[in-house]
Design an enzyme around this catalytic site. Structure first.
Site, PDB file in Angstrom:
ATOM      1  N   SER A  11      -4.017   5.430   7.072  1.00 37.98           N
ATOM      2  CA  SER A  11      -5.566   5.111   5.611  1.00 37.98           C
ATOM      3  C   SER A  11      -5.049   3.489   5.428  1.00 37.98           C
ATOM      4  CB  SER A  11      -5.000   5.736   4.666  1.00 37.98           C
ATOM      5  OG  SER A  11      -4.050   5.503   4.305  1.00 37.98           O
ATOM      6  N   LYS A  12      -5.605   3.027   4.856  1.00 34.49           N
ATOM      7  CA  LYS A  12      -5.512   1.247   3.968  1.00 34.49           C
ATOM      8  C   LYS A  12      -3.821   1.064   4.034  1.00 34.49           C
ATOM      9  CE  LYS A  12      -9.710   1.054   1.727  1.00 34.49           C
ATOM     10  NZ  LYS A  12     -10.848   1.882   0.175  1.00 34.49           N
ATOM     11  N   ARG A  13      -3.722   2.581   3.073  1.00 34.90           N
ATOM     12  CA  ARG A  13      -1.781   2.322   2.668  1.00 34.90           C
ATOM     13  C   ARG A  13      -0.904   1.805   4.291  1.00 34.90           C
ATOM     14  NH1 ARG A  13       0.899   6.047   2.806  1.00 34.90           N
ATOM     15  NH2 ARG A  13      -0.500   8.023   3.188  1.00 34.90           N
TER      16      ARG A  13
END
Ligand code: GLU
Length: 473
Positions: A242-244
């Site tokens: 994910s963006k993380r």
């Protein structure tokens, strides 16, 4: 004929997982000489944006995944979904539901306070005609719910194998919401039917949606497509990518200097490889060998090193003429050159590209690696200095070599090598001693392309200038 679709929701960027889904759909279509259809699932009007749709198309274009039909926008077909939901009501496969969201919430909360699981209780299925007309007169919003029939839903997933779910575990789900907008289940099935989709290839996150959708196909009396659910990509910490993890849009990789073919190899090779060997495959090879059955079930882990390696492979295989425009563009962006070099200067730059391409993994690597060739400001590697410039013999040897160079008329690769080897022989030392020392003095690092090529390109004057700096270090 095979017909597949890529159906992103424009509520976010075209991320790595979606790009891989589109690649596998595209490869499958090309392998079977079928059609690849693009459908933008933008019925969630609040969360969808045109900017995201544009970004998705741009990402697909950059990757070269051209579509044969579409893009079709679901937001333009709301009436069609409404009609199809009504059709199911007419057939007795769905019913109107007047329950307000807050009423449903209340019933759910009551059940959970008793420690019970709650699913829609079919209250509206049991309404009398009078009750229904009363609600209609009141102008209550009306949703349409699917009437889940009893039984077992079975299908065979092309990647996961046989799957079966008891329909008692599925509540009467909403097809059309009170605001008249379709839910994902309705629009996706209506479109897949209308567009004659033969294979639904999508991420594993949709596997739990499939039984509901199968029920809808049956209610519409349409044949089922085949389903293939792709294992989700994990980040290096083994959590869903994910963006993380700092990975957002596929276009981020374009900005960072990766080439589409490397990216496509990277995406494909997360779950499959066209051959045994670890290497870069052409699109033709990928198309020829592609098969859904060969995709692995296990979740692949996103590994940026692998992408770097593949991109480096591609760079080393590209001709200088192909590569140079990208490198020039990057040098311009970094203000290293003001405009595209021409004439003699261009020849010099082309030689530089040729020299640097062997070990560069990204276009972005070039400016830094080009630095020692372009300016006198060299970042000397301290460990390299200790290792290669501390031999006492160099104190006498280097000035002699400097004089050898100074006397040379034609400072070419062959001549430089000859002169250096002759000096080493005369002094009874290994040529490597001089080569390593020179590399440190001229480039500043213990590794570089072939030193004689480097010296020729840097030129006699600058080479000598840098050798003269030696005592300072
Ligand atoms: N629009 C859905 C999504 O972006 C995909 C639907 C599907 O492939 O069935 O996740």
């Amino acid at each position: 004929m095979v017909r597949v679709r890529f159906a992103p929701s424009p509520t976010g960027y075209l991320h790595i997982g979606a790009a891989r889904t589109s690649l596998f759909n595209w490869l499958f279509a090309r392998h079977h000489k079928g059609k690849f259809i693009l459908r933008i699932e933008d019925t969630d009007l609040a969360r969808s944006s045109e900017e995201m749709s544009r970004g998705i198309l741009e990402g697909l274009n950059w990757l070269g995944l051209e579509w044969d039909e579409g893009p079709l926008y679901q937001s333009e077909r709301i009436d069609v979904y409404r009609k199809r939901a009504e059709e199911l009501v007419g057939k007795g496969c769905a019913y109107n539901c007047f329950c307000l969201p807050e009423e449903i919430r209340e019933r759910k909360e009551m059940a959970s306070s008793r420690g019970e699981y709650w699913e829609y209780d079919r209250r509206c299925l049991k309404l009398s005609e009078r009750e229904k007309s009363k609600f209609e007169e009141e102008g209550r919003p009306k949703a349409i719910r699917f009437l889940v029939p009893e039984g077992e839903i079975r299908y065979s997933d092309l990647i996961h194998g046989p799957i079966s779910v008891a329909s008692k575990n599925i509540e009467d789900f909403v097809l059309l919401r009170g605001d008249g907008l379709p839910t994902y289940h309705l629009s996706v099935v209506v479109d897949d039917i209308e567009q004659g989709i033969t294979h639904v290839i999508r991420g594993d996150d949709h596997i739990s949606n499939t039984p509901k959708q199968i029920l809808l196909y049956k209610a519409f009396g349409s044949p089922l497509p085949q389903f293939a659910h792709l294992a989700l990509i994990l980040g290096p910490d083994k959590k869903k990518l994910s963006k993380r993890h700092g990975v957002t849009s596929i276009l981020q990789f374009r900005e960072e200097g990766y080439f589409p073919l490397a990216m496509l190899n990277f995406l494909a090779q997360m779950s499959w490889s066209p051959g045994e060997e670890k290497r870069l495959y052409s699109l033709g090879e990928m198309i020829k060998e592609f098969s859904l059955e060969k995709l692995s079930k296990g979740s692949p882990v996103f590994d940026l090193d692998k992408l770097d390696w593949l991109n480096g492979q591609l760079i080393s295989q590209m001709s200088v003429d192909e590569l140079a425009p990208y490198v020039f563009e990057e040098l311009k962006r970094e203000n290293i050159i003001q405009s595209e070099p021409s004439g003699k200067k261009k020849d010099w730059y082309l030689k530089l590209v040729e020299l640097l391409k062997e070990r560069s993994r990204k276009i972005k690597d070039f400016p830094l690696r080009a630095k020692p060739f372009l300016s006198g400001d060299i970042d000397y590697d301290p460990a390299g200095i200790e290792k290669y410039l501390r031999d006492e013999r160099l104190e006498e040897l280097l000035p002699k070599l400097r004089e050898d160079f100074a006397r040379m008329e034609s400072f070419t690769v062959e001549n430089i090598e000859k002169v250096l080897r002759l000096r080493a022989e005369k002094e009874g030392v290994k040529a490597a001693l001089l080569i390593h020392a020179l590399r440190m003095l001229v480039v500043g690092t213990p590794v570089s392309p072939g030193i004689f090529d480097v010296l020729e390109l840097i030129g006699k004057e600058k080479t000598i200038e840098r050798m003269d700096k030696f005592p300072e270090i």
